[in-house]
Enzyme design. Sequence first.
Site, short mmCIF file in Angstrom:
data_model
loop_
_atom_site.label_atom_id
_atom_site.label_comp_id
_atom_site.label_asym_id
_atom_site.label_seq_id
_atom_site.Cartn_x
_atom_site.Cartn_y
_atom_site.Cartn_z
N CYS A 10 -33.66 -2.24 2.81
CA CYS A 10 -35.55 -1.60 3.66
C CYS A 10 -34.56 0.19 4.28
O CYS A 10 -33.64 0.50 3.97
CB CYS A 10 -35.26 -2.57 4.74
SG CYS A 10 -34.76 -2.49 6.04
N ASN A 13 -31.96 -0.67 7.08
CA ASN A 13 -31.06 -1.63 7.77
C ASN A 13 -30.71 -2.33 8.75
O ASN A 13 -29.68 -3.07 9.12
CB ASN A 13 -29.82 -1.47 6.65
CG ASN A 13 -29.07 -2.88 6.23
OD1 ASN A 13 -27.73 -3.20 6.49
ND2 ASN A 13 -29.42 -4.01 5.96
N CYS A 15 -33.95 -3.80 10.93
CA CYS A 15 -34.87 -4.92 10.78
C CYS A 15 -34.98 -5.95 9.28
O CYS A 15 -34.98 -7.19 9.91
CB CYS A 15 -36.27 -4.05 10.71
SG CYS A 15 -36.07 -3.46 12.97
N ARG A 16 -35.39 -5.66 8.60
CA ARG A 16 -36.50 -6.48 7.33
C ARG A 16 -35.48 -6.93 6.65
O ARG A 16 -35.02 -8.13 6.32
CB ARG A 16 -37.24 -5.51 6.43
CG ARG A 16 -37.99 -5.14 7.77
CD ARG A 16 -39.53 -4.01 6.59
NE ARG A 16 -38.86 -2.84 7.05
CZ ARG A 16 -39.50 -1.62 6.53
NH1 ARG A 16 -40.27 -2.07 5.08
NH2 ARG A 16 -38.55 -0.54 6.06
N SER A 17 -34.23 -6.08 6.17
CA SER A 17 -32.75 -6.14 4.89
C SER A 17 -32.15 -7.22 5.63
O SER A 17 -31.59 -8.43 4.72
CB SER A 17 -32.83 -4.98 4.22
OG SER A 17 -32.33 -4.51 5.04
N ASP A 128 -42.64 -1.88 7.82
CA ASP A 128 -41.57 -1.99 9.21
C ASP A 128 -41.91 -2.46 10.42
O ASP A 128 -42.59 -1.08 10.73
CB ASP A 128 -40.97 -0.27 9.27
CG ASP A 128 -39.92 -0.40 9.37
OD1 ASP A 128 -38.84 -1.01 10.53
OD2 ASP A 128 -39.19 0.95 9.37
#
Length: 159
Positions: A10, A13, A15-17, A128
């Site tokens: 993301c 690095n 939150c999402r990934s 995001d």
Amino acid sequence: MEKKKILFVCLGNICRSPSAEAVFNGLIERDGLQDFFVVDSAGITDYHAGSPADARMQRHAIKRGYNLTSISRPVDPVTDFREFDMIIGMDNQNIRDLEQLAAGSDAVSKIFKMTDFCNSCNHDEVPDPYYGGDEGFELVLDLLESACKGLLGFLKNQK
């Protein structure tokens, strides 16, 4: 059998990934498949390098039984495109950035979008949640749970 190496990516690095990494690790551990995978996460940028996952993301993930333990790092185009079999971006901009980093190499074929593996998503990308509220973090986890199940199914069918 050789391990399948997967890198989730993301923007920063945090939150999402790292959440995708934790969700996918949870699935493979549940199925006893951890010996068949290497899973990591990285960011397009190095804004948060060396930092743990966002505290809000961690809080929401813990409620679902996921522990976000990774430390943020930027994508290393030389090493990551050589070492990983699949590099999975969270949104369209991540995909464009990854394609630019891989330009001129066969590594472009390793790039995938997370939502392409969703079985029950009505979103084209994993948004995001950084500047939003609780509902954004919950949506990210919903999408990642669906996409990670789809990804694992896809990989099982390849064997």
